[in-house]
Write an enzyme that holds these catalytic residues in place. Structure first.
Site, PDB file in Angstrom:
ATOM      1  N   CYS A  86       0.830  -1.210   0.000  1.00  0.00           N
ATOM      2  CA  CYS A  86       0.000   0.000   0.000  1.00  0.00           C
ATOM      3  C   CYS A  86       0.867   1.266   0.000  1.00  0.00           C
ATOM      4  O   CYS A  86       1.517   1.544  -1.001  1.00  0.00           O
ATOM      5  CB  CYS A  86      -0.991  -0.059   1.155  1.00  0.00           C
ATOM      6  SG  CYS A  86      -2.436   0.944   0.814  1.00  0.00           S
ATOM      7  N   HIS A 176      -3.447  -4.844   1.677  1.00  0.00           N
ATOM      8  CA  HIS A 176      -2.777  -5.103   2.961  1.00  0.00           C
ATOM      9  C   HIS A 176      -2.761  -6.609   3.248  1.00  0.00           C
ATOM     10  O   HIS A 176      -3.742  -7.128   3.782  1.00  0.00           O
ATOM     11  CB  HIS A 176      -3.538  -4.397   4.094  1.00  0.00           C
ATOM     12  CG  HIS A 176      -3.327  -2.934   4.119  1.00  0.00           C
ATOM     13  ND1 HIS A 176      -2.405  -2.326   4.947  1.00  0.00           N
ATOM     14  CD2 HIS A 176      -3.893  -1.946   3.404  1.00  0.00           C
ATOM     15  CE1 HIS A 176      -2.428  -1.026   4.752  1.00  0.00           C
ATOM     16  NE2 HIS A 176      -3.328  -0.765   3.820  1.00  0.00           N
ATOM     17  N   GLU A 178      -1.250  -8.180   5.474  1.00  0.00           N
ATOM     18  CA  GLU A 178      -0.906  -8.490   6.871  1.00  0.00           C
ATOM     19  C   GLU A 178      -2.136  -8.518   7.777  1.00  0.00           C
ATOM     20  O   GLU A 178      -2.019  -8.814   8.956  1.00  0.00           O
ATOM     21  CB  GLU A 178       0.124  -7.475   7.394  1.00  0.00           C
ATOM     22  CG  GLU A 178      -0.408  -6.087   7.749  1.00  0.00           C
ATOM     23  CD  GLU A 178      -0.715  -5.202   6.538  1.00  0.00           C
ATOM     24  OE1 GLU A 178      -0.735  -5.704   5.394  1.00  0.00           O
ATOM     25  OE2 GLU A 178      -0.964  -4.005   6.752  1.00  0.00           O
TER      26      GLU A 178
HETATM   27  N1  GLN Z   1      -3.704   6.388   0.799  1.00  0.00           N
HETATM   28  C1  GLN Z   1      -2.445   6.159   1.442  1.00  0.00           C
HETATM   29  C2  GLN Z   1      -1.331   6.921   0.772  1.00  0.00           C
HETATM   30  O1  GLN Z   1      -1.484   7.372  -0.321  1.00  0.00           O
HETATM   31  C3  GLN Z   1      -2.095   4.679   1.453  1.00  0.00           C
HETATM   32  C4  GLN Z   1      -3.125   3.949   2.246  1.00  0.00           C
HETATM   33  C5  GLN Z   1      -2.600   2.748   2.954  1.00  0.00           C
HETATM   34  O2  GLN Z   1      -1.402   2.526   3.091  1.00  0.00           O
HETATM   35  N2  GLN Z   1      -3.522   1.985   3.463  1.00  0.00           N
HETATM   36  O3  GLN Z   1      -0.279   7.082   1.352  1.00  0.00           O
END
Ligand code: GLN
Length: 192
Positions: A86, A176, A178
């Site tokens: 992410c 994610h 995890e």
């Molecule tokens: N929207 C977040 C970003 O751009 C990432 C979201 C996340 O890690 N769950 O940094």
């Protein structure tokens, strides 16, 4: 001999990744020692690294300020594995489409932050992932879209968009892995 796993812990979700890597190691009969990385000088001790989700602008700023960014690059240049998830994926990309993020250029991809659309701020999906026998239940939270893939392998797609990629020793996911107690993505990234 235990493997040493470093979780980049300047900001974001850390403890779930620590558990997942410990379980993934145990399923291979290995022990994992986890260290949280908030300063320079620790990455060199790590066999594998995790770059968790969180807020990518903050993570980018802090890893450069603390001198961790160049150490992550050296880790990858030495062929050692990284799992970037992410916000971690955004920071690891070649192009984050956002000037506030100084990317690490570890994954030959372009991403768009928060681009799955408002109604999909957060959603879950069963994903077919290359290398896994059964679907992986993926949790997406304000996830980035991988809008272009260069010299990287696509491991999974959702609605025709890549959501998991591999570029040499680096695996990146929009979601994610995890959060569900299923450590197969950590397994794929570190023990395959
Ligand atoms: N929207 C977040 C970003 O751009 C990432 C979201 C996340 O890690 N769950 O940094």
């Amino acid at each position: 001999m235990a493997i040493t796993a470093g979780v980049v812990a300047v900001q974001g979700d850390v403890s779930e990744h620590a558990e997942a890597v410990i379980e993934a190691a145990a399923s291979h009969g290995e022990a994992a020692e986890v260290i949280e990385i908030r300063e320079s000088g620790l990455v060199g001790e790590c066999d594998v690294l995790l770059m968790p989700g969180g807020e990518s602008t903050t993570i980018s700023r802090l890893i450069h300020r603390e001198g961790i960014a160049s150490e992550i690059r050296e880790h990858v240049a030495a062929g050692k594995p990284v799992l970037a998830t992410c916000a971690g994926l955004i920071v690891a990309a070649n192009d984050a489409g956002d000037d506030r993020i100084e990317t690490l250029d570890l994954l030959d991809i372009r991403v768009q932050r928060n681009a799955f659309g408002r109604q999909k701020d957060s959603f879950e999906a069963p994903l077919d992932v290359d290398g896994l026998d059964d679907p992986f239940h993926a949790v997406f939270i304000r996830a980035p879209v991988i809008s272009e893939v260069g010299d990287a392998e696509i491991l999974a797609t959702w609605e025709d968009r890549p959501v998991a990629v591999r570029d040499g020793p680096v695996v990146g996911t929009s979601f994610h892995p995890e959060l569900t107690g299923d450590h197969r993505i950590h397994d794929l990234a570190f023990f395959d």
